[in-house]
Structure formats: C-alpha cells, structure tokens
Design a protein around this motif. Structure first.
Motif, PDB file in Angstrom:
ATOM      1  N   SER A 315       0.642  -1.522  -0.086  1.00 27.64           N
ATOM      2  CA  SER A 315       0.061  -0.064   0.455  1.00 27.64           C
ATOM      3  C   SER A 315       1.182   1.389  -0.012  1.00 27.64           C
ATOM      4  CB  SER A 315      -0.668   0.266   0.852  1.00 27.64           C
ATOM      5  OG  SER A 315      -0.335  -0.450   2.389  1.00 27.64           O
ATOM      6  N   THR A 316       0.141   2.163   0.103  1.00 25.78           N
ATOM      7  CA  THR A 316       0.990   3.596   0.211  1.00 25.78           C
ATOM      8  C   THR A 316      -0.069   4.390   0.525  1.00 25.78           C
ATOM      9  OG1 THR A 316       1.839   5.010  -1.393  1.00 25.78           O
ATOM     10  CG2 THR A 316       0.219   4.345  -2.324  1.00 25.78           C
ATOM     11  N   THR A 317       0.470   5.373   1.147  1.00 26.93           N
ATOM     12  CA  THR A 317      -0.522   6.682   1.418  1.00 26.93           C
ATOM     13  C   THR A 317      -1.759   7.509  -0.307  1.00 26.93           C
ATOM     14  OG1 THR A 317       0.852   7.648   3.036  1.00 26.93           O
ATOM     15  CG2 THR A 317      -0.657   9.153   2.549  1.00 26.93           C
ATOM     16  N   GLY A 318      -3.203   7.481   0.028  1.00 28.78           N
ATOM     17  CA  GLY A 318      -3.604   8.119  -1.010  1.00 28.78           C
ATOM     18  C   GLY A 318      -4.961   8.632   0.043  1.00 28.78           C
ATOM     19  N   VAL A 319      -6.522   8.442  -0.975  1.00 26.18           N
ATOM     20  CA  VAL A 319      -7.257   8.845  -0.328  1.00 26.18           C
ATOM     21  C   VAL A 319      -7.860   7.684  -0.970  1.00 26.18           C
ATOM     22  CG1 VAL A 319      -9.903  10.727  -0.437  1.00 26.18           C
ATOM     23  CG2 VAL A 319      -7.015  11.122  -0.045  1.00 26.18           C
TER      24      VAL A 319
END
Length: 694
Positions: A315-319
């Motif tokens: 995962s990665t940071t996002g919305v």
C-alpha cells in the motif's frame, strides 16, 4: 387543491398559478406534490430543488408508484425510481395531478401500484408574450428564467411555439456543496387540420454539484460541525469537496399525434425517447471521518491505496474512492384509440412498447490521481477461471423490454352513471450482459420475463352537477428490480411481480364557494421481494416472494373561496401502512408517516398575490422494525409567498421553511448506529425575484 368531478380515484390537481405564486422558483416536482393529502417527502437537504428529494404516497416509496410526463411514464431502468431535480424543473410543468391509486386499465407504467404523479408540460398560448424572471436569495442562490410564447402564427396555420430556458446556481445549504443547473425546453403545437393536432416537445437538463454518494451526516459529524455538514476543504480527506462531484445530463422528447377519427372517437399516438447520464466521483466512505482518529483511520486502510496489481498487499498513502457511471437511453410508443360505439358505450384500447439500453460501471481509484486502486476481493469466473481485476466493482450492460396491452369499456347505463371495467396484460423482460456483474463481479448473461394480468373496475355517479361519488377496484403490479439478477445462480430464484389489490371509494363536491372531497381506501400488498443466503454451499443469495402488507386510511381536502380573491384550504390523511405477515407483529413500514396535514390561505386580487401554506408530516419509522431509536418525530414546512405587480413588472418574495425548522426527516441505517446517515431540513431560505412581462 381540488379533484375532478369525473374522477374514479382519489386525486389532487395542482395548478400553474399555485406553482408560480406559492412555491420557490427552484421547486422540484416532489415539492409541488407535497401539499397534497397523503404525500410526504424526504431529502432536499441542500435546499429546495438544490439536491434530490424522494416523495412517498400513502407510505408507498419512490419506485412503488409511477411518474408520468404528458402521459409518458419515466424512471430509472434498474428500478422505476426517479430523480426529482434532473429531468423537469418547475419551469417545464403546467399542472401536476396526484392520483392515489392504479387508475383504469389505460393508466400505464411499470409501477401501477401505489399511485401516480402526473406532470403536464407547459402549455402553448394563442397570444404572443415574453416573460423574464431573475431571483436571488439565501445560500447565494440565484435563478434566471425566460419564457417565450409565439402565439398562434397565421402563416403556419395557427402553429404555436413555446420556449423556455432556466439557469440556477447556489452555494447550497450544506458545507462545500455548490449546485449548478441549466434547462432548456421547447414545445410546438401544429394544427394539421381541424381534427388533427401534432405536438412536438423536447427538454434538456444539466446538473453539476458536489456531494458524496452517502450524503447524510453522522451523529458525530453533526455534533462537531452542525446539521448541514457534508464536505470539507481538506484534500487528505475522503470528504474533500474536490473528490466528490457529479455531472448529470438528461433529455426528453415526445412527438404526439391527436386525431378526431369520428364523432366521439379519437386516436392518440405518443412516440418518445429520453436519456439519463450520471458521471460521479465519490469518496469510498465519508462516514469514516465521523468516528475515528487519524491513527485509527490509517489502521482501517481509510487513507491507504493499492496501486500495483502485481503486489496487491503493498500500500501507499492516498485517498480511496471510486468513479461511477449510470446512463441509459429509452425508446417507446403509446397508442390509444377511444371509440364511441353507442350513446351508452365507449371502448378504449391500445398498447405500450418500450425498450431501454443501460450501461453502469463502478471502479476503485485513488482520488488524488484517479489511478486504479486494487482493493476488491479476489474473484474468478466459475466457468472460465478468469480473474476479475481488483479495481472493478462492476461493469454491466443491461436491457429492458416492456409490453402492455389494455382494453376498457366505459358504460353509461343511467344518466350520470359511468361504469368502466377493464383489463391489462403486462410483460416485462430484463436482460444483463455484464463483463463483470454487480455483486458477483464475474461475467454473466442473464434474462428473465415477468408477466401479470390485471383487472380493473371503476364507477362514477354524478348525483347532480355539483356532487359525484366514485369507487374503484384495481389490481396493481411492480416488476422486480434489476438487482434480483445480481446473484451467482439466478435460476434458483423464483419471483413473481409484486401485486396489490386496491379498494377505494369517495366523493367530490364543487359548490359555488366550497370544494370538498374525501375518500377511504384499503390496499392488500403481496409478493414482497426478500432474499436469503442459501445454506447449500455455492448457491449464494436467493430471491423469493415472501411478505405482505396492508395500506389503509382516510383522506380529505377542502377549499373555500370567499369571493374577494381570498381562499383557504386544508387537507389531512390518516395512513396505515403495516406489515401483514403471519406470526409477526403489524409494524408501520419504513418511511410511512402515520398521518399528514396541510393548510393555508391564498389571496389573489388586482396586483397583489399572497399565500401562506404549511405541510405537516406525521411521525414515522426509518427502519420499519419497531426500533424506537429510528422513530422520526413529526415535522412541518411552512412557505410564504408574496408579490406585487405594477405595469410590466412584478416583484416577489418567497420564504421557504418560514419557521426555520431543522428537524430530522430520515435516517439511513449504517452497519452500526455510529455510521447512520441522518437527514435534516436545511432551514429557512428567502428569495426575492423580479419578473418582467411583455
């Protein structure tokens, strides 16, 4: 409010003058119908006409009754629900008739079940005129409208043309929820001969607005930000207004031919098409920000996205959010022939053909970049073994084909007495051709046809020229929604259309000053759709007909005109809409008020127009299971309208929700109470306007 002396079922007729003089210019058709007995409404939380609303008739919900425009039934193609501010703003409506019942056999629609809202298009006029209106009010709302009438054009054989355009903008009652709308409408009436008339009309509507798909407010959000919280300006949040937006476009066209083919006999044919296109981007779950700290949100993957399909756990940071498409095109034709066979007998027969093509999709994305977000569960096609991409919720084409044929005989055995027996046969076919069907998420090609035979019988007796009594027996039907085909094994479901048996009786009185009507009704509702998960491994969800309900009540309305331009009116209803299943308590159904009431005064004399009306919606349950936590108390909406004319000008003011009621109107239950979506009245709004007439 009044009913026709010729009616065979309870009705309320709302005129153009009432729409112009007593309602905000932004009103949608549900707001127009609301003043009628037994009609309630929820939604509209962003302001009148500035967000979608849903009406109920006697407790029947939207998708359980018909809405027609110039006799053409319309609605969504996955179920017959409606979008109140998407097709027909108030500038396109001349008259609205609320009919509380299935009507005669010639009343058409996919939901001849709980009644009809019948909209009639703006009329062309014999005299030329032009009208320009501009208004401004609360929430930075403004509206501009033009209405042009050509009058009868002698060089074109008396052809009349009417054109209208309207633009609406508002910041909206709710936080970061602007609304923009454009509508154009045109109508041409061509008198081909003294006995033949051709009418062509078309309307186009465009709406742009910021709103999440889950558009209520949670209790925590309300406590922190107020009842009108919706979106924010934080780009790291799923509630960011820039990530939640919708663009809707619609069009609607009718070509109607009316001909007198013999004395007392007519032929009418209406060919039509309409389309709807909804393109939406929304946060995955805007309720998450109601109850969690940032650390909890991260732990719940609320701010994580998965952008690499080869490494689905990285995962990665996002919305996280999604894109959504729902668009369809409908084509149809309605033909009715009314033949006077004898002085005592007139026969009406005809049919309705309709076809619709629909495309719907939903895909997970990172709202920051709109890149695919691979978060769905792994699914493989049970036949081919092909894996479904983890960013696709569904990608689906569907079709509907609808056929109705009907016949009825209008008998006049005695002076003033009209008896109309009738019969209608209905066939409704749904087909899905999905690359990835909704819910199952694998390729499916499914179809099913539903049939119903519906008898009708109505009676109207004119006691004298001012008093008529009527009665009705009718069978209603409602086809299953498209969602019953969202299952892995559709052959295991055995569904028949939902059916109703209606009994109604009432009277209508029109005196020199007093108009009065009242009725009683009893409706037996069977074949309610329910579903369960089969205990047999691999069978999945199965739909069956299981469940009954009874709708019964009494309704009345009265208007008294004093003769000096002043009139007062009142109406009320006591409505029971209860489950009727064996070995279970009789519970009031969800979103079915126990009673409604309305009243007001109208004044129209010389240059002055004034009205004060109030509608009270009684208590109701949001869930229909008797849970006191979901009981919604009664609430009211008062509207004041006033205007003054001088020369070519008229200045006016409308105050919607005069007493600034911000009460609860609906609850959409969540997985737990903390995720419940609460809907409140938006509060008082004021609009001033000026109209110039040439």
């Amino acid at each position: 409010m009044t009913a026709s002396l010729q009616t065979t079922q309870p009705q309320a007729i709302v005129s153009r003058s009432f729409i112009e003089d007593s309602l905000p210019a932004t009103a949608d058709f549900n707001e127009i119908a609301l003043i009628s007995p037994s009609v309630s409404m929820n939604g509209g939380v962003n302001g009148t006409g500035l967000s979608e609303s849903k009406a109920q008739i006697r407790g029947f919900q939207d998708a359980e009754y018909n809405i027609t425009y110039d006799g053409v039934p319309f609605g969504d193609t996955n179920d017959p629900s409606h979008h109140s501010n998407t097709f027909f703003p108030s500038n396109t409506i001349e008259t609205l008739v609320v009919e509380r019942g299935p009507g005669n056999a010639s009343n058409l629609g996919i939901a001849t079940f709980g009644g009809s809202l019948n909209l009639f298009s703006r009329a062309t006029r014999e005299d030329a005129s032009a009208e320009l209106k501009a208004g401004y009010g609360t929430w930075n709302t403004w509206i501009a409208r033009a209405v042009l009438q050509s009058g009868a054009i002698d060089k074109l054989g008396g052809t009349e043309i009417m054109l209208s355009g309207q633009h609406t903008e508002s910041d909206g009652a709710r936080s970061y929820s602007p609304f923009h709308s454009n509508n154009v409408f045109g109508k041409i009436m061509i008198p081909i001969s003294p006995d033949v008339k051709l009418t062509v009309l078309g309307t186009y509507n465009e709406n742009r607005f910021n709103q999440p798909d889950k558009d209520g407010v949670t209790a925590s959000q309300r406590d922190l930000y107020g009842k009108n919280f919706s979106l924010n300006n934080d780009p790291t949040s799923q509630s960011y207004f820039g990530y939640n937006y919708t663009h809707k476009t619609t069009d609607f066209e009718i070509v109607k031919l009316e001909a007198n083919i013999a004395p007392g006999s007519t032929l009418t044919n209406s060919a039509y098409t309409y389309s709807y296109d909804n393109e939406t981007v929304s946060g995955n779950d805007v309720t998450l920000y109601a109850t969690a700290t940032p650390a909890q949100l991260t732990a719940a993957n609320a701010n994580l996205v998965f952008l690499d399909p080869a490494h689905p756990k990285v995962s990665t940071t996002g919305v996280p959010g999604y894109t959504k498409t729902n668009k369809y095109r409908v084509w149809g034709d309605i033909v009715k022939a009314r033949i006077q066979v004898a002085d005592f007998l007139t026969v009406t027969a005809g049919g309705w053909l309709e076809h619709a093509d629909t495309y719907r999709q939903q895909r997970d994305v990172d709202l920051v970049t709109l890149a695919p977000n691979y978060i769905e569960k792994a699914v493989t096609n049970p036949v081919t073994g092909a894996a479904t991409p983890a960013n696709i919720k569904f990608d689906q084409n569907s079709k509907t084909d609808h056929v109705e044929v009907f016949g009825e005989a209008e008998l006049h055995p005695l002076p003033g007495l009209t008896i109309t027996p009738g019969f209608k046969h209905v066939e409704f076919t749904r087909k899905i051709d999905a690359a990835y069907n909704q819910t199952t998420r694998f390729a499916q090609n499914i179809s099913n046809t539903y049939r119903a035979d519906l008898p009708f019988a109505t009676i109207n007796y004119a006691v004298n020229e001012r008093l008529a009594v009527y009665g009705q027996f009718a069978k209603g039907f409602l086809a299953p929604p498209l969602s019953v085909l969202y299952v892995a094994n559709p052959q295991l479901s055995s569904l028949s259309p939902q059916k109703s048996t209606n009994y109604q009786a009432g009277f209508v009185y029109h005196g020199s000053r007093l108009s009065l009507d009242a009725d009683v009704y009893y409706i037996d509702f069977t074949n309610k759709f329910t579903s369960f998960t089969s205990p047999v491994p691999g069978e999945g969800v199965v739909f069956v007909n299981s469940g009954k309900a009874v709708y019964k009540g009494v309704e009345g309305q009265a208007t008294y005109a004093f003769g000096n331009g002043l009139a007062i009116f009142a109406n009320a209803s006591r409505n029971y809409a209860e489950t009727n299943n064996d070995n279970t308590p009789h519970l009031q159904l969800a979103n079915a008020p126990y009673w409604t009431a309305a009243g007001g005064l109208l004044y129209k004399q010389g240059p002055i127009r004034f009205s004060l009306i109030d509608k009270y919606t009684g208590p109701q349950s949001a869930t229909g299971d008797g849970n006191p936590s979901y009981r919604i108390p009664g609430y009211n909406t008062a509207i004041l309208g006033a205007s003054y004319s001088f020369g070519k000008f008229r200045v006016g003011v409308q105050v919607d929700d005069l007493f600034n009621s911000t009460n609860l109107t609906n609850i959409a239950a969540g997985k737990t109470a903390q995720f419940d979506q609460l809907y409140y009245q938006p509060g008082r709004s004021v609009m001033g306007d000026i109209t110039v007439t040439f």
